[in-house]
Write an enzyme that holds these catalytic residues in place. Sequence first.
Site: not given
Length: 261
Positions: A17, A19, A144
């Site tokens: 991942d 963030d 995102s």
Amino acid sequence: MPRTQVDWDSWKAVLFDLDGVVTPTAVVHMHAWDAMFNAFLTSRSAADGVAYPPYTEQDYFAYVDGKPRYDGVRSVLESRGITLPEGSPDDPPTAQTVCGLGNSKNDAFEEVLRAEGVVPYPGSVELILALHRRGIPMAVVSSSRNAPAVLAAADLSSYFALVVHGGVAEERGLPGKPAPDTFAYAARELGATNAEAVVLEDAVSGVAAGRAGAFGLVIGVDRGAGPEALTSAGADLVVDDLADVVPADPDGSAPAQEGTR
């Protein structure tokens, strides 16, 4: 926390991942929301003759954090008693619609990212470099759409063979986390099965996605969710920082200290 031994050479793919795992990008998002909303509220106050309260950091946690972009816009507007047309995702950033403001926030994010940059977590960089030296394929799997820009700003793009961001998921009809589909897609693209891949996540929903997909190893990175929550969601191992799972170099020496490129 002492280093934890992970036999990285037994895995065919490592899925990060972004963030909270590689970069502290939430700070950039917070600044972008602040810039967008305060510009809007100043303009709207002048137009309506109403002194709308300025947007604050507390608004981020109360109305925005963890929500899809347009949902966050709606929540903040509702808190100020402002109603706007919904619009559509194709609206330009200048449109006075929910979607227009959301798209304006995305532009603000890019501006803040260019101006302020983003510094990745040192322990995460250490692990990325160590896996790169071992020749283990890596991917970023992030909801995102800004993930490629964030990686570029952090000077880490060249280490990842694949970036599965929100736009890729939408194009391929892949449901987001906590569904495992984006991680599974990344593993396949790297030539691995789910059972042969490692998932690295800081969010409960991301850890749950790794468990739902029966990935071989799910490592939770505790940036605030708490070890109990990450373990309950399905993490096999929880660490405070990815420096805790950095392997020695293949020759048995301590990990080299080198910068990103």
